[in-house]
Design an enzyme around this catalytic site. Structure first.
Site, PDB file in Angstrom:
ATOM      1  N   ARG A  65      -8.738 -15.239   9.332  1.00  0.00           N
ATOM      2  CA  ARG A  65      -9.097 -14.101   9.152  1.00  0.00           C
ATOM      3  C   ARG A  65      -9.153 -13.651  10.118  1.00  0.00           C
ATOM      4  O   ARG A  65      -9.306 -12.258   9.586  1.00  0.00           O
ATOM      5  CB  ARG A  65     -11.169 -14.587   9.129  1.00  0.00           C
ATOM      6  CG  ARG A  65     -11.663 -13.254   8.675  1.00  0.00           C
ATOM      7  CD  ARG A  65     -13.345 -12.934   8.739  1.00  0.00           C
ATOM      8  NE  ARG A  65     -13.738 -14.753   8.830  1.00  0.00           N
ATOM      9  CZ  ARG A  65     -13.872 -15.192   9.606  1.00  0.00           C
ATOM     10  NH1 ARG A  65     -14.144 -14.910  10.526  1.00  0.00           N
ATOM     11  NH2 ARG A  65     -15.761 -16.298   9.350  1.00  0.00           N
ATOM     12  N   TYR A 119     -12.645  12.484  -1.095  1.00  0.00           N
ATOM     13  CA  TYR A 119     -12.077  11.831  -1.908  1.00  0.00           C
ATOM     14  C   TYR A 119     -13.884  11.311  -1.788  1.00  0.00           C
ATOM     15  O   TYR A 119     -14.552  11.353  -1.521  1.00  0.00           O
ATOM     16  CB  TYR A 119     -11.398  10.537  -0.912  1.00  0.00           C
ATOM     17  CG  TYR A 119     -11.127   9.636  -2.013  1.00  0.00           C
ATOM     18  CD1 TYR A 119     -10.534   9.445  -2.921  1.00  0.00           C
ATOM     19  CD2 TYR A 119     -12.035   7.751  -1.834  1.00  0.00           C
ATOM     20  CE1 TYR A 119      -9.878   8.634  -4.065  1.00  0.00           C
ATOM     21  CE2 TYR A 119     -11.774   7.380  -2.266  1.00  0.00           C
ATOM     22  CZ  TYR A 119     -10.894   7.029  -3.519  1.00  0.00           C
ATOM     23  OH  TYR A 119     -10.388   6.584  -4.561  1.00  0.00           O
ATOM     24  N   ASP A 192      -8.634  11.441   7.107  1.00  0.00           N
ATOM     25  CA  ASP A 192      -7.743  10.449   5.986  1.00  0.00           C
ATOM     26  C   ASP A 192      -7.296  10.705   5.365  1.00  0.00           C
ATOM     27  O   ASP A 192      -6.594  12.402   5.200  1.00  0.00           O
ATOM     28  CB  ASP A 192      -8.914  10.644   4.634  1.00  0.00           C
ATOM     29  CG  ASP A 192      -8.651  10.199   4.037  1.00  0.00           C
ATOM     30  OD1 ASP A 192      -7.102   9.848   3.396  1.00  0.00           O
ATOM     31  OD2 ASP A 192      -9.347   9.902   2.229  1.00  0.00           O
ATOM     32  N   LYS A 217      -1.427   3.321  -1.692  1.00  0.00           N
ATOM     33  CA  LYS A 217      -1.149   4.810  -2.326  1.00  0.00           C
ATOM     34  C   LYS A 217       0.584   4.199  -1.806  1.00  0.00           C
ATOM     35  O   LYS A 217       1.522   4.518  -2.338  1.00  0.00           O
ATOM     36  CB  LYS A 217      -1.593   6.091  -1.813  1.00  0.00           C
ATOM     37  CG  LYS A 217      -2.822   5.954  -2.130  1.00  0.00           C
ATOM     38  CD  LYS A 217      -3.390   6.618  -3.521  1.00  0.00           C
ATOM     39  CE  LYS A 217      -4.421   5.903  -4.860  1.00  0.00           C
ATOM     40  NZ  LYS A 217      -5.638   6.918  -3.577  1.00  0.00           N
TER      41      LYS A 217
HETATM   42  C1  LIG Z   1      -7.344   6.243  -2.886  1.00  0.00           C
HETATM   43  C2  LIG Z   1      -7.544   7.282  -1.869  1.00  0.00           C
HETATM   44  C3  LIG Z   1      -8.153   6.543  -1.127  1.00  0.00           C
HETATM   45  C4  LIG Z   1      -8.673   5.289  -1.106  1.00  0.00           C
HETATM   46  O1  LIG Z   1      -8.325   4.378  -1.611  1.00  0.00           O
HETATM   47  P1  LIG Z   1      -7.786   2.405  -2.391  1.00  0.00           P
HETATM   48  O2  LIG Z   1      -7.275   1.763  -1.407  1.00  0.00           O
HETATM   49  O3  LIG Z   1      -7.747   2.730  -3.710  1.00  0.00           O
HETATM   50  O4  LIG Z   1      -9.674   2.001  -1.752  1.00  0.00           O
HETATM   51  C5  LIG Z   1      -8.763   7.435   0.773  1.00  0.00           C
HETATM   52  N1  LIG Z   1      -8.826   7.913   0.301  1.00  0.00           N
HETATM   53  C6  LIG Z   1      -8.005   9.154  -0.299  1.00  0.00           C
HETATM   54  C7  LIG Z   1      -7.754  10.032  -0.185  1.00  0.00           C
HETATM   55  C8  LIG Z   1      -7.374   8.376  -1.922  1.00  0.00           C
HETATM   56  O5  LIG Z   1      -7.001   9.339  -2.555  1.00  0.00           O
END
Ligand SMILES: *Cc1c(COP(=O)(O)O)cnc(C)c1O
Length: 403
Positions: A65, A119, A192, A217
């Site tokens: 872990r 988000y 973010d 992403k």
């Molecule tokens: C997609 C996204 C997330 C979350 O990512 P996941 O891996 O889908 O949980 C967070 N912030 C932004 C701006 C995003 O586009």
């Protein structure tokens, strides 16, 4: 801690995380990529070795872990994208990363500021879960300036969440200004940075304490991995990691290897997506069915001056507003496109289109839009093909909506 990005960005990505001890066998020869170290049990050399092992020690095999060299290589590679950072914690999704970072900071009675363009799951977490644990969340206008954010700080303000550009509506924030104001007030900052992927914009040198990315992403880049990261400075890294360990957060080494593979080409993919997205955005901006395009590199995007000052490029994600029609009408445009899928998770090699409804998420009001809003994620296809596809789709839309 890994070495920081001191070379050109592509050179950095080609070498990142490939530590000799992780790719070589004793004796010297080795492989290019850190192997996939699957493991739950770690075997010790004897009782003395077992008793010397310290569970809190970073980068030593202890228990599955707490990681193996594969996720460590990915974490180190991401740390190096943010010069000045102490380390990176990996999470099983981007949302888990956001939740993990927020929970590392707040306690009952605290106050958290969140941009109204955040988000959607970030907002849900703050306004439902945090509220329940006695933390007050307050939405703020994402275009706020540094002086005005100071007026929102209270004695119990603990965390300023930033997201630039914002989700769906793409407001670019004055990150250095807002981060400096927060630091002066003793408020932690969490950015973010998924859109710029710590490639076109770097949050730690801009003064942020913690920089989150949805690895899902652009780092993953192939629409086949869910993962998130938070990269932090020395003030926050250990607390972040301990919180993640307390919650049992960890990632699969197979997924880490996929993310590392994605990272090698992330720069090339981003540069290509940037070029193509600007072409598609330019085409849309000049199309009679389109009211406007919202793209950080376009002068009319809110906060464009900060994009010009702080970013070295734009990724492939932007918005367009239609002049007429309703959300349901967008089926005429979107359903029969040849190269655009309809789906949420951008950053892959394939293009996506999505009708969006930011007005349903906003607490402080959203930008005026005469028709439905679309989000486009431009992938690696030839932009001429994408434009031809959209030309036909928009003709279908105009024919249906003017009936
Ligand atoms: C997609 C996204 C997330 C979350 O990512 P996941 O891996 O889908 O949980 C967070 N912030 C932004 C701006 C995003 O586009």
């Amino acid at each position: 801690m890994s070495k920081e990005e001191t070379t050109g960005p592509q050179t950095y990505l080609a070498g990142a995380g490939r530590k000799a001890e992780w790719v070589n066998l004793p004796g010297g020869r080795g492989v290019v990529n850190p192997p996939v170290w699957r493991g739950s049990t770690i075997l010790y050399e004897g009782v003395a070795d077992l008793d010397a092992a310290r569970p809190s020690e970073n980068r030593t095999l202890f228990y599955g872990r707490k990681g193996t060299p594969t996720p460590w290589a990915l974490a180190d590679a991401i740390t190096g994208l943010e010069p000045g950072a102490e380390g990176t914690v990996l999470y099983p999704s981007g949302v888990a990363a956001l939740a993990g970072a927020i929970l590392a900071v707040v306690k009952p009675g605290d106050h958290v500021l969140i941009p109204d363009s955040a988000y959607e799951p970030t907002g849900s977490f703050c306004f439902s879960y945090l509220q329940r644990m006695g933390v007050e969340a307050e939405a703020y206008d994402p275009t706020i300036d540094a002086a005005s954010i100071e007026a929102l700080f209270r004695d119990n303000s603990r965390l300023l969440i930033l997201e630039s550009p914002g989700s769906l509506t793409f407001e670019v924030q004055d990150i250095p200004g807002l981060a400096a104001a927060a630091r002066k007030a003793g408020v932690a900052t969490l950015l973010d940075n998924s859109w710029a992927a710590s490639y076109f914009f770097k949050g730690i040198p801009a003064g942020c304490d913690m920089v989150m990315q949805a690895i899902t992403k652009y780092i993953g880049g192939h629409s086949d991995v869910m993962m998130g990261s938070v990269t932090a400075n020395s003030q926050w890294f250990h607390r972040l990691q301990n919180t993640a360990w307390t919650f049992g957060q960890c990632v699969s080494p197979d997924d880490a290897a996929l993310a590392l593979r994605g990272l090698r080409t992330m720069g090339l993919r981003l540069e290509r997506a940037d070029q193509s997205a600007r072409k598609v955005a330019e085409f849309l901006a000049n199309h009679p069915a389109i009211d406007r395009v919202i793209h950080p590199a376009f002068p009319d995007c809110p906060g464009h001056e900060f994009f010009k000052r702080d970013f070295t490029g734009a990724s492939g994600l932007f918005a367009a507003v239609l002049k007429n029609g309703k959300r349901a009408d967008t089926a005429h445009l979107c359903d029969d496109l040849r190269y655009f899928g309809i789906g949420f998770s951008w950053g892959g090699y394939e293009s996506l289109i999505l009708p969006t409804s930011p007005e349903q998420l906003r607490r402080l009001g959203s930008p005026e839009a005469p028709g439905p809003m679309l989000r486009l994620a431009i992938g690696l296809e030839d932009p001429e093909d994408l434009i031809a596809d959209l030309t036909e789709g928009l003709a279908r839309y105009e024919a249906a909506v003017s009936d």
